[in-house]
Each structure stands twice: as C-alpha cells, then as structure tokens.
Design an enzyme around this catalytic site. Structure first.
Site, short mmCIF file in Angstrom:
data_model
loop_
_atom_site.label_atom_id
_atom_site.label_comp_id
_atom_site.label_asym_id
_atom_site.label_seq_id
_atom_site.Cartn_x
_atom_site.Cartn_y
_atom_site.Cartn_z
N TYR A 1 0.84 -1.20 0.00
CA TYR A 1 0.00 0.00 0.00
C TYR A 1 0.87 1.25 0.00
O TYR A 1 1.87 1.32 0.73
CB TYR A 1 -0.90 0.00 1.25
CG TYR A 1 -1.72 1.27 1.40
CD1 TYR A 1 -3.01 1.34 0.89
CD2 TYR A 1 -1.18 2.41 2.01
CE1 TYR A 1 -3.75 2.50 1.01
CE2 TYR A 1 -1.92 3.57 2.13
CZ TYR A 1 -3.20 3.61 1.63
OH TYR A 1 -3.93 4.77 1.73
N GLU B 1 -3.37 7.48 -4.16
CA GLU B 1 -3.27 6.19 -3.47
C GLU B 1 -3.09 5.07 -4.47
O GLU B 1 -3.76 5.04 -5.50
CB GLU B 1 -4.56 5.95 -2.66
CG GLU B 1 -4.56 4.66 -1.86
CD GLU B 1 -5.89 4.41 -1.16
OE1 GLU B 1 -5.96 4.56 0.06
OE2 GLU B 1 -6.88 4.09 -1.86
#
Ligand code: GDP
Ligand code: MN
Length: 383
Positions: free
Chosen positions: A107, A195
């Site tokens: 992530y 993101e």
C-alpha cells in the site's frame, strides 16, 4: 474531485510510476478486442468511484478475450453496491487492463496531514485490503513519512521509511522511485489524495500499480481543464452533481431536515442547532450573498430533490441578501413545487419585516431566533 482509475493511472504514468497497459470502453465488442491485444489474459474493472469495488463484483480476472467481453456486457449498466457505498453506482465504463501476476500486495499513498501542515507518505506491506482495516487491526504496519515543505524528501529518508515498512530488498529501490513519482504527481496535479492499493510485486520482482486512486482539490480544478470537464459526471451524489451545475454550495448529509442559509458560518450554526434540537440535518446549503428570488427557488428545489426530507429550515440573516427577496423565492418555490413538508423560516436583518409579511398568509412557520426555528422544524418534521 475523484478521478477514475484509468485517469489516475494515466496521471501517475506521466510521473514514471509503472502501470499495466489497458484501455477504457463501454462497448463489449471493443472490450473483447482490447483483451485480444493482451492475449486474452486481462482484468476487467468497473470504472465506478466507490470503495469496495472488487468485493462488489466490479473486478474480475480472465484468460479469454471472449469471456472478458461477455463480462463487460454484463457489467455495463449494472449497479454495484458495497459496504462503503450502499446506494451503489451504475457502471458506465470498464477498464480492460493487462493482467498482472501478483506475488505480494503493498500500500502507498500521499495525502495532507493537516495536524502538522505537511504532506505525508503512507507505506504499508499490508496491501490489497482497505487501509482503514490495517489502521484498526495492525497500526504498526503503516509507516508515515512527512514531506518537508521547503526541502521535500531526500532519497535516504524514503529508503529508510521503505525499510521500516519491511518492503523486501528486491523491491526497495523501485518503491523509492515510485514514492518520488507519487509525490510529484500529487503536487503537480493539485491532488488531495494519491493512493495505490495494491502496489503489486510480480513473481519476477517488478513493482507495478495494479490500482490507482487520485482525488483533485476542487478549488484548483480551473488549473486542470482536462478534469474540469468531467466534474459533474463524476460526482458521486446526483444532487451534489446538480448543485455543481447550478453553482450552489451544497453538501448532502445522511439526515432528513433540509437546511438553507446564507453564509457558511450561519449554515453550520443551523446544522448544530438542528442537531441540538434532536434533528438530523439532510444537507449543507449556502445560498450565497445577495441571493435573488430565483436563486432561492433553485436552492429550495435542490434540497427537495432528496426524497427522505421531512422538514425544511430556512435561516437568513439579511445584509447584502434581502429578507424580502428570500421570502419571494420561498413563495415562488412553494407555489411551483408541490411542497408537502413543514417549512420553518427565520428571517433577520435587512428586509426581514417585509419578508415575514409576505410569508404570513402561507403555511410557512415563522421563528424569531435560530434556536426557535430549529426546535420548530424538528417538532413539525417528526410529528
Ligand atoms: P478495488 O476493490 O476497487 O480496490 O479494486 P482493485 O483494482 O484494487 O482490485 C481488487 C483486487 O483484485 C486487488 O487487490 C487484487 O488482489 C486483484 N487484482 C486487481 N488487478 C489485478 C491483476 O492485474 N492481477 C491480479 N492477479 N489480481 C488483480
Ligand atoms: Mn484497490
């Protein structure tokens, strides 16, 4: 304003972030063709702006182009519903992308840490699942790296953070480059969020963005014409989209008491008063300064588009905005729209007396203070 995955990936690619090949389409035959170009081994991904898309059935892997086309046909026009978005969103386009072999999922994100007034890079070895879940169950697995406002990030700082996140050695150098690209993309596009979840590590040891989410600060949209065009179409809420078209500052909230006021501060106070009186505000709406009757009408119309509305509170402090103009707008709206819910109006300041006089012969409930107005609208709405 949230960008679609394909737009986000195009943006990140410009800053050197590796992304899978792919194209967007709404035509199943075209989807089959794109899939053929990748030898049939593709992933078909609904381009909807909602969380939990994969779990909602909006992401599927294929090894045959024909099947990818068939799935596209199934998906276009379908409403996907997730825990994050129970109302769901209708699929208009799909991204047909090269399928990545994934060994591990990480992530990465960049956002603004308002508390310290700096950008923060978030890195985690726990990719694929929602970051909120990681934060709740394994907070130590998220490494935060603040970006100095004057100096930016030095390579050694990024390397250190990547190591602290336990990213394996073979992926570290690529991760450092990816983070630099991400920060550059964030700044250049006036983003408020970038993101990548997941950052995929292939069995061959190559790092690539399997998914991407970018949100652009709406106040800077005028500097990014290519995204400004898609603004209305991409709004998540249909009433907010309509408000944007009308140039009205409106935010939808989960309650059932509609609220209209002039000036953001007064509207915020109205929301608080309604909450204090035991009601649940359905929206924020600032009519703006100097609102004329037709604008007030457009605002009333907007609030009433929410089917769950049980009552409407109008709170105006006359200054540049005249109370009688507002009253005329309310009357116009009530005459032309079939308003069945109780409406409470508190008008104060310039033109207040004339305004209240205009409303007297109607069913509109008057109130002398904000508190009284809030109590009256809550009582009438939930009666
Ligand atoms: P989201 O649910 O909207 O976050 O959609 P994602 O694009 O992140 O896809 C959800 C999950 O599908 C990912 O976490 C991956 O596990 C998987 N996935 C997506 N793209 C690929 C791909 O190209 N190859 C493989 N093997 N899995 C993928
Ligand atoms: Mn994802």
């Amino acid at each position: 304003m949230k960008l679609h995955e394909y737009q986000s990936k195009d943006l990140l690619a410009k800053y050197g972030v590796p992304v899978p090949g792919g194209r967007v389409t709404s035509d199943p035959a075209e989807a089959t063709k794109i899939a053929e170009e990748f030898g049939g081994k593709v992933v078909v991904k609904a381009q909807v702006l909602m969380g939990g898309r994969g779990k909602a059935g909006g992401v599927k892997l294929f090894s045959s182009a024909a099947e990818a086309g068939a799935f596209t046909k199934e998906l276009i026009g379908k409403r996907l519903v997730s825990i994050q978005n129970p109302t769901g969103m209708v699929v208009e386009q799909v991204l047909v992308a090269e399928q990545i072999d994934i060994a591990e999922e990480y992530y990465l994100s960049v956002l603004l840490d308002r508390a310290v007034q700096k950008l923060v890079v978030m890195i985690s070895k726990e990719g694929g699942m929602e970051i909120e879940e990681v934060a709740a169950t394994k907070p130590e697995a998220i490494v935060r790296l603040h970006v100095d406002n004057a100096w930016g990030l030095a390579d050694f700082e990024i390397r250190d953070a990547v190591q602290r996140a336990h990213i394996p050695a073979k992926a570290q150098r690529q991760m450092v480059t990816m983070i630099k690209g991400l920060v550059q993309a964030y700044i250049a596009s006036d983003a408020d969020l970038v993101e990548i979840n997941p950052v995929a590590l292939t069995p061959e040891g190559k790092l690539i963005a399997a998914d991407a989410k970018v949100s652009i600060d709406e106040n800077a949209l005028y500097r990014h014409g290519e995204y400004e065009e898609t603004k209305d179409a991409s709004a998540e809420d249909p009433i907010e989209a309509e408000a944007a078209r009308r140039g009205i500052a409106y935010v939808r909230l989960p309650g059932d008491i509609g609220i209209i006021g002039n000036g953001a501060g007064l509207v915020m106070c109205s929301l608080d008063e309604v909450s204090k009186a035991g009601g649940k505000p359905a929206n924020f709406l600032d009519v703006g300064g100097g609102a004329q009757a037709d604008r007030v009408k457009a605002c009333v119309e907007l609030v009433l588009m929410d089917p769950g509305i049980k009552g409407l509170l109008i709170n105006i402090f006359g200054g540049i905005t005249r109370g009688d103009q507002v009253a005329m707008g309310i009357l116009q709206a009530l005459n032309e729209l079939d308003v069945k819910i109780p409406v409470v109006a508190r008008i104060e300041g310039t033109g207040a007396a004339e305004g209240l006089e205009l409303l007297k012969p109607t069913s509109i409930i008057g109130a002398a203070t904000m508190q009284e107005a809030a109590e009256k609208v809550v009582a009438a709405a939930y009666a």
